[in-house]
Design an enzyme around this catalytic site. Structure first.
Site, PDB file in Angstrom:
ATOM      1  N   MET A   1       0.776  -1.207   0.000  1.00 29.56           N
ATOM      2  CA  MET A   1       0.000   0.000   0.000  1.00 29.56           C
ATOM      3  C   MET A   1       0.819   1.273   0.000  1.00 29.56           C
ATOM      4  SD  MET A   1      -1.374   0.562   3.829  1.00 29.56           S
ATOM      5  CE  MET A   1      -1.162  -1.089   4.386  1.00 29.56           C
ATOM      6  N   PRO A   2       2.136   1.210  -0.055  1.00 24.99           N
ATOM      7  CA  PRO A   2       2.863   2.474  -0.074  1.00 24.99           C
ATOM      8  C   PRO A   2       2.518   3.322  -1.296  1.00 24.99           C
ATOM      9  CG  PRO A   2       4.336   0.666   0.415  1.00 24.99           C
ATOM     10  CD  PRO A   2       3.027   0.062  -0.022  1.00 24.99           C
ATOM     11  N   LEU A   3       2.504   4.613  -1.082  1.00 27.66           N
ATOM     12  CA  LEU A   3       2.410   5.575  -2.168  1.00 27.66           C
ATOM     13  C   LEU A   3       3.770   6.246  -2.250  1.00 27.66           C
ATOM     14  CD1 LEU A   3       0.912   7.225  -4.307  1.00 27.66           C
ATOM     15  CD2 LEU A   3       0.178   8.760  -2.460  1.00 27.66           C
ATOM     16  N   THR A  72       4.850   7.103   1.536  1.00 28.28           N
ATOM     17  CA  THR A  72       3.773   7.140   2.526  1.00 28.28           C
ATOM     18  C   THR A  72       3.273   5.720   2.696  1.00 28.28           C
ATOM     19  OG1 THR A  72       3.148   9.368   1.821  1.00 28.28           O
ATOM     20  CG2 THR A  72       1.520   8.119   3.086  1.00 28.28           C
TER      21      THR A  72
END
Length: 128
Positions: A1-3, A72
């Site tokens: 899920m990192p951005l 993030t």
């Protein structure tokens, strides 16, 4: 899920951009347990004068060709995992596309599972 947000000077080739994205993804897979298909990278090119980077902060000798990596992701990674991510990412970027470790700045931003929606206005990790 990192951005992942990647900021760099204009004029990079598609092959360079792909190598950077691949290195970031591989480092996250190896060090912070990100699934291989969980790739969300935003790349931003900047004209000369739009990345103001101190050339010697913390006694690091930076060139005028920086790469800023902001990731993030949800909170919960250990300090050791984060250190391993920094180390591995700079190693991979040095290998391909040949970015000097001194020119890579990495910033991590942590949040909670409820802070993510992958579409349709749904908090996918925390269903109602």
């Amino acid at each position: 899920m990192p951005l992942v947000r990647l900021s760099f000077n204009t004029g990079k080739t598609q092959a360079w951009r792909q190598a950077v994205s691949d290195a970031v993804q591989q480092a996250m897979i190896e060090t912070i347990n990100v699934p291989p298909t969980d790739r969300f990278h935003v790349m931003s090119e900047h004209a000369p004068g739009f990345l103001m980077i101190d050339p010697t902060y913390f006694d690091v000798a930076r060139s005028d060709d920086p790469l800023i990596v902001q990731i993030t992701f949800r909170s919960g990674r250990t300090d050791d995992q984060k250190r391993a991510l920094y180390r591995r990412l700079t190693e991979l970027l040095a290998e391909s596309p040949g970015i000097r470790p001194q020119d890579v700045m990495i910033s991590l931003v942590e949040n909670a599972l409820v802070d993510w929606s992958f579409g349709e206005g749904v908090a996918h990790y925390v269903p109602a």
